[in-house]
Design a protein around this motif. Structure first.
Motif, mmCIF file in Angstrom:
data_model
loop_
_atom_site.group_PDB
_atom_site.id
_atom_site.type_symbol
_atom_site.label_atom_id
_atom_site.label_comp_id
_atom_site.label_asym_id
_atom_site.label_seq_id
_atom_site.Cartn_x
_atom_site.Cartn_y
_atom_site.Cartn_z
ATOM 1 N N ASN A 19 0.814 -1.214 0.000
ATOM 2 C CA ASN A 19 0.000 0.000 0.000
ATOM 3 C C ASN A 19 0.849 1.266 0.000
ATOM 4 O OD1 ASN A 19 -2.379 -1.389 -0.065
ATOM 5 N ND2 ASN A 19 -2.666 -1.378 2.159
ATOM 6 N N ALA A 20 2.046 1.175 0.535
ATOM 7 C CA ALA A 20 2.910 2.346 0.594
ATOM 8 C C ALA A 20 3.352 2.772 -0.803
ATOM 9 C CB ALA A 20 4.126 2.071 1.461
ATOM 10 N N PHE A 21 3.473 1.834 -1.725
ATOM 11 C CA PHE A 21 3.946 2.150 -3.064
ATOM 12 C C PHE A 21 2.814 2.335 -4.069
ATOM 13 C CE2 PHE A 21 7.588 -0.053 -1.163
ATOM 14 C CZ PHE A 21 8.529 0.946 -1.319
ATOM 15 N N ALA A 22 1.606 2.028 -3.691
ATOM 16 C CA ALA A 22 0.483 2.180 -4.610
ATOM 17 C C ALA A 22 0.091 3.649 -4.701
ATOM 18 C CB ALA A 22 -0.707 1.359 -4.131
ATOM 19 N N GLN A 23 -0.294 4.069 -5.889
ATOM 20 C CA GLN A 23 -0.731 5.448 -6.085
ATOM 21 C C GLN A 23 -2.242 5.484 -5.908
ATOM 22 O OE1 GLN A 23 0.331 7.106 -9.837
ATOM 23 N NE2 GLN A 23 -0.466 9.128 -9.347
ATOM 24 N N SER A 24 -2.678 5.999 -4.776
ATOM 25 C CA SER A 24 -4.101 5.982 -4.479
ATOM 26 C C SER A 24 -4.834 7.161 -5.127
ATOM 27 C CB SER A 24 -4.335 5.989 -2.975
ATOM 28 O OG SER A 24 -3.766 7.146 -2.414
ATOM 29 N N ASN A 25 -4.180 8.320 -5.225
ATOM 30 C CA ASN A 25 -4.815 9.502 -5.812
ATOM 31 C C ASN A 25 -4.118 9.840 -7.123
ATOM 32 O OD1 ASN A 25 -6.547 9.787 -3.684
ATOM 33 N ND2 ASN A 25 -5.162 11.116 -2.528
ATOM 34 N N PRO A 26 -4.793 9.690 -8.244
ATOM 35 C CA PRO A 26 -4.159 10.075 -9.501
ATOM 36 C C PRO A 26 -4.036 11.591 -9.589
ATOM 37 C CG PRO A 26 -6.436 9.460 -9.875
ATOM 38 C CD PRO A 26 -6.134 9.170 -8.422
ATOM 39 N N SER A 27 -3.165 12.034 -10.455
ATOM 40 C CA SER A 27 -2.977 13.463 -10.645
ATOM 41 C C SER A 27 -4.287 14.092 -11.108
ATOM 42 C CB SER A 27 -1.879 13.705 -11.680
ATOM 43 O OG SER A 27 -1.765 15.079 -11.932
ATOM 44 N N GLY A 28 -4.537 15.308 -10.702
ATOM 45 C CA GLY A 28 -5.782 15.971 -11.042
ATOM 46 C C GLY A 28 -5.860 16.411 -12.496
ATOM 47 N N LEU A 29 -4.724 16.494 -13.193
ATOM 48 C CA LEU A 29 -4.708 16.980 -14.565
ATOM 49 C C LEU A 29 -4.230 15.881 -15.513
ATOM 50 C CD1 LEU A 29 -3.005 20.439 -13.997
ATOM 51 C CD2 LEU A 29 -5.421 19.985 -14.318
ATOM 52 N N THR A 30 -4.794 15.887 -16.701
ATOM 53 C CA THR A 30 -4.321 14.965 -17.720
ATOM 54 C C THR A 30 -3.162 15.605 -18.469
ATOM 55 O OG1 THR A 30 -5.795 15.822 -19.423
ATOM 56 C CG2 THR A 30 -6.655 14.045 -18.023
ATOM 57 N N ARG A 31 -2.482 14.813 -19.271
ATOM 58 C CA ARG A 31 -1.363 15.321 -20.046
ATOM 59 C C ARG A 31 -1.838 16.404 -21.015
ATOM 60 N NH1 ARG A 31 3.759 13.518 -21.587
ATOM 61 N NH2 ARG A 31 4.356 14.126 -23.692
ATOM 62 N N ALA A 32 -2.987 16.200 -21.621
ATOM 63 C CA ALA A 32 -3.524 17.179 -22.566
ATOM 64 C C ALA A 32 -3.830 18.503 -21.877
ATOM 65 C CB ALA A 32 -4.776 16.629 -23.239
ATOM 66 N N GLU A 33 -4.359 18.442 -20.664
ATOM 67 C CA GLU A 33 -4.669 19.670 -19.917
ATOM 68 C C GLU A 33 -3.399 20.431 -19.565
ATOM 69 O OE1 GLU A 33 -8.784 18.348 -17.656
ATOM 70 O OE2 GLU A 33 -6.862 17.861 -16.738
ATOM 71 N N VAL A 34 -2.359 19.707 -19.175
ATOM 72 C CA VAL A 34 -1.092 20.355 -18.836
ATOM 73 C C VAL A 34 -0.485 21.004 -20.074
ATOM 74 C CG1 VAL A 34 1.273 19.925 -18.063
ATOM 75 C CG2 VAL A 34 -0.628 18.876 -16.856
#
Length: 95
Positions: A19-34
Motif C-alpha cells: 500500500n505504501a507504493f500504490a498510487q491511491s490519488n491520480p494526478s488531477g490533470l491529464t497530459r492534454a490539460e497540462v
C-alpha cells in the motif's frame, strides 16, 4: 523459533508495504490539460522566463508574446509595445 517469527513478521508486513507504493490519488490533470496550460502561458508571455528574471518583467512578457506571435503566425493583436517601438518592429529590432 526465530525463523518462524521472521516468516510471520514478513508475511504480515507485505500487505502494508504494498500500500505504501500504490498510487491511491491520480494526478488531477491529464497530459492534454497540462499541455494546454503550457501553451496558454506561452501565448501570454509568461514562459520562458530566465532564472534571474522571475517573476518575468513586463518587458520580458512583451518580448515573449512577440516571439510567440512570430513563431505561431498569429496577428499579434495581443502583443504590446516594447521599448517604445511598435509591436511589429520590436521583434525585428532585437534580432
Amino acid at each position: 523459533m526465530k525463523l518462524l517469527t521472521a516468516i510471520a513478521v514478513a508475511a504480515l508486513s507485505l500487505p502494508f508495504g504494498a500500500n505504501a507504493f500504490a498510487q491511491s490519488n491520480p494526478s488531477g490533470l491529464t497530459r492534454a490539460e497540462v499541455m494546454a496550460q503550457l501553451q496558454q502561458a506561452q501565448a501570454e508571455g509568461l514562459v520562458p522566463a530566465r532564472n534571474n528574471d522571475y517573476p518575468p518583467s513586463d518587458a520580458e512578457i512583451a518580448r515573449n508574446r512577440e516571439i510567440y506571435a512570430i513563431q505561431h503566425g498569429t496577428d499579434g493583436a495581443g502583443a504590446t509595445k516594447t521599448a517604445g517601438a511598435p509591436a511589429g518592429q520590436a521583434g525585428a529590432a532585437s534580432n
